[in-house]
Design a protein around this motif. Sequence first.
Motif, mmCIF file in Angstrom:
data_model
loop_
_atom_site.group_PDB
_atom_site.id
_atom_site.type_symbol
_atom_site.label_atom_id
_atom_site.label_comp_id
_atom_site.label_asym_id
_atom_site.label_seq_id
_atom_site.Cartn_x
_atom_site.Cartn_y
_atom_site.Cartn_z
ATOM 1 N N TYR A 89 -8.211 -3.882 -1.149
ATOM 2 C CA TYR A 89 -8.842 -3.562 0.106
ATOM 3 C C TYR A 89 -7.754 -3.289 1.179
ATOM 4 N N ALA A 90 -6.802 -3.691 1.334
ATOM 5 C CA ALA A 90 -5.789 -3.457 2.430
ATOM 6 C C ALA A 90 -5.384 -2.071 2.378
ATOM 7 N N CYS A 91 -4.852 -1.734 0.983
ATOM 8 C CA CYS A 91 -4.486 -0.458 0.758
ATOM 9 C C CYS A 91 -5.417 0.712 1.234
ATOM 10 N N ALA A 105 -4.023 5.979 7.985
ATOM 11 C CA ALA A 105 -3.070 6.864 7.722
ATOM 12 C C ALA A 105 -3.402 8.446 8.043
ATOM 13 N N ARG A 106 -4.521 8.600 7.307
ATOM 14 C CA ARG A 106 -5.357 9.764 7.239
ATOM 15 C C ARG A 106 -5.957 10.093 8.796
ATOM 16 N N ASN A 107 -6.180 9.116 9.685
ATOM 17 C CA ASN A 107 -6.693 8.948 10.845
ATOM 18 C C ASN A 107 -5.739 8.944 12.097
ATOM 19 N N ALA A 115 4.152 -6.781 0.202
ATOM 20 C CA ALA A 115 4.669 -5.578 1.069
ATOM 21 C C ALA A 115 4.984 -4.267 0.255
ATOM 22 N N HIS A 116 5.285 -4.620 -0.910
ATOM 23 C CA HIS A 116 5.815 -3.436 -2.106
ATOM 24 C C HIS A 116 4.393 -2.653 -2.318
ATOM 25 N N ALA A 119 1.211 2.298 -1.752
ATOM 26 C CA ALA A 119 -0.080 3.014 -1.357
ATOM 27 C C ALA A 119 -0.075 4.094 -0.344
ATOM 28 N N LEU A 120 1.083 3.806 0.609
ATOM 29 C CA LEU A 120 1.132 4.812 1.674
ATOM 30 C C LEU A 120 2.267 5.817 1.287
ATOM 31 N N GLU A 121 2.972 5.686 -0.048
ATOM 32 C CA GLU A 121 3.519 6.877 -0.436
ATOM 33 C C GLU A 121 2.505 7.731 -1.022
ATOM 34 N N GLU A 122 1.628 7.372 -1.848
ATOM 35 C CA GLU A 122 0.840 7.983 -2.580
ATOM 36 C C GLU A 122 -0.080 8.801 -1.549
#
Length: 289
Positions: free
Chosen positions: A247-249, A256-258, A274-275, A280-283
Amino acid sequence: MRIADILARKQTFSFEIFPPRGDLSVEQATSIATQMAADKPDWISVTFSAGGSGNTGNTARIASRIQRTTSTNALAHLTCLGSTKADVDAYVEALRAGGTQNVLALRGDRAPGREALDFAHADDLVRYLKNKVPDLCVGAACYPEGHVEAASLQADLEYLKAKQDAGADFLVTQLFFDNELFYRFREACVRARIKIPITVGIMPFTSTKQIQRMAFTCGASIPAAVIKRLIAAGDDPADQAKAGIAYACEQLRDLARNGVDGLHIYSMNKPEVAHATRAALEECGYLAH
Ligand code: FAD
């Protein structure tokens, strides 16, 4: 490095560790921070006397270790209820001796025996710190759903503006589970002429019990989408934690999109959590591979 300088040139990504009730030693905290630093956060924040544990000495020591022994920066929290100017001076001196340049200035929760001495609110602390040590980078807290004690979100925003006017360099939000609340809050900040960067705090919940506790302590509302995920996860703690991270991801990818100034993960001393957020943010392209 000063967090304000990092925020001036890029969107940030950061983690948090907390020394709970004195049972996380400086060595253990350093080991957690070292593992988290491998995911290249811009900083790791260290909470102060979390839950009123009185475990304040370790915050400066852990922040100094992070600053000295890892490749990232430390953000040391500091609460001011029950503190005198002399207490604050000693703490800041310890931080600076250890190379820490960043402080999150907070009032702290009210508790019996923790009365206002030299500081009544966080804006008093921000002002004091910026006058005393002008090159210190000072952050402050903000609340997309309003602080639990605030008469209204508008009143809370006026006090938030006072923190900016006192010299706060950036803000970190309280956790929330519904991004729409944050987008509305961000618009309200613009209307209130709050212009400093806002880094968004997201907590991957790890159990039903934990999310209930958070809702009661910080007043975060729990949307139906979260409740449905927890029902689907059932009683298995591992499935509940998996649901929380997923859910957090999703929240992080949407933020990130916004277009946000920064994403801060309440990573609860868990490098694996954390990892997962880093991945998710790299993806989604917020962070480079
Ligand atoms: P303030 O900004 O002082 O606000 C507290 C309340 O007073 C609000 O309702 C506000 O509207 C009102 N107010 C603000 N200024 C004034 C004023 N000048 N006059 C009258 N009313 C005013 N707690 C810890 O113990 N340790 C931590 O490490 C810690 N880290 C945190 C990190 C983040 C990102 C956040 C969001 C919270 C954290 N907290 C921590 C919790 C925090 O201490 C509590 O939420 C506390 O109740 C309020 O702190 P504040 O700095 O926002 O206070």
